[in-house]
Scaffold this motif. Structure first.
Motif: not given
Length: 154
Positions: A121-127
């Motif tokens: 989730n953190k990576d997706v939100l960062k993207i």
């Protein structure tokens, strides 16, 4: 492996959902593990020309009601990892970044993405934040917001 490569390269020529013989083959043969493995292999090879042909094919597979669950769980998790990696590593101006971002959107839309995407989730939100801030397209900003909303709900 070259036969599979030729097959994948031809897929973009016959991408229409209705009457697509590739979608029909996948629908009729859900055990096509070699094709799944070949797709992931070529995406990992980072050959932009082949990747540019595979991504629209994946969009069709994941958009089609009868084939959206085609990937085995472990292969789908690898696809999630590749998609996130490529979204983080490519410039927002890179045309393949946009294609990977669309694929990420499709993955998030699927109800079967499960635990793996929640872990990322953190990576997706960062993207989404990067894409939203750097994209010049209003449509891309809207897609980013929709992905953020969906991921935040999980």
């Amino acid at each position: 492996m070259s036969g599979v490569c030729n097959f994948i390269q031809c897929c973009y020529l016959i991408l229409g959902e209705d009457g697509n013989c590739v979608v029909e083959m996948i629908r009729d043969n859900s055990n096509s593990e070699q094709l799944q493995e070949a797709i992931l292999f070529f995406l990992n090879e980072k050959d932009d020309e082949i990747t540019n042909q595979i991504l629209p094919f994946l969009q069709i597979i994941l958009s089609n009601e009868s084939t959206k669950n085609w990937f085995r769980t472990t292969d789908f998790e690898v696809l999630i990892d590749i998609t996130i990696r490529e979204c983080l590593n490519r410039s927002v101006d890179d045309p393949l970044h946009k294609e990977y971002f669309r694929l990420l959107q499709k993955i998030v839309e699927l109800s079967c993405f499960g635990k793996k995407l929640v872990e990322r989730n953190k990576d997706v939100l960062k993207i989404c934040k990067i894409f939203k801030n750097e994209s010049k397209s209003e449509n891309s900003v809207q897609i980013s917001e929709e992905i953020c909303l969906k991921v935040s709900q999980n």
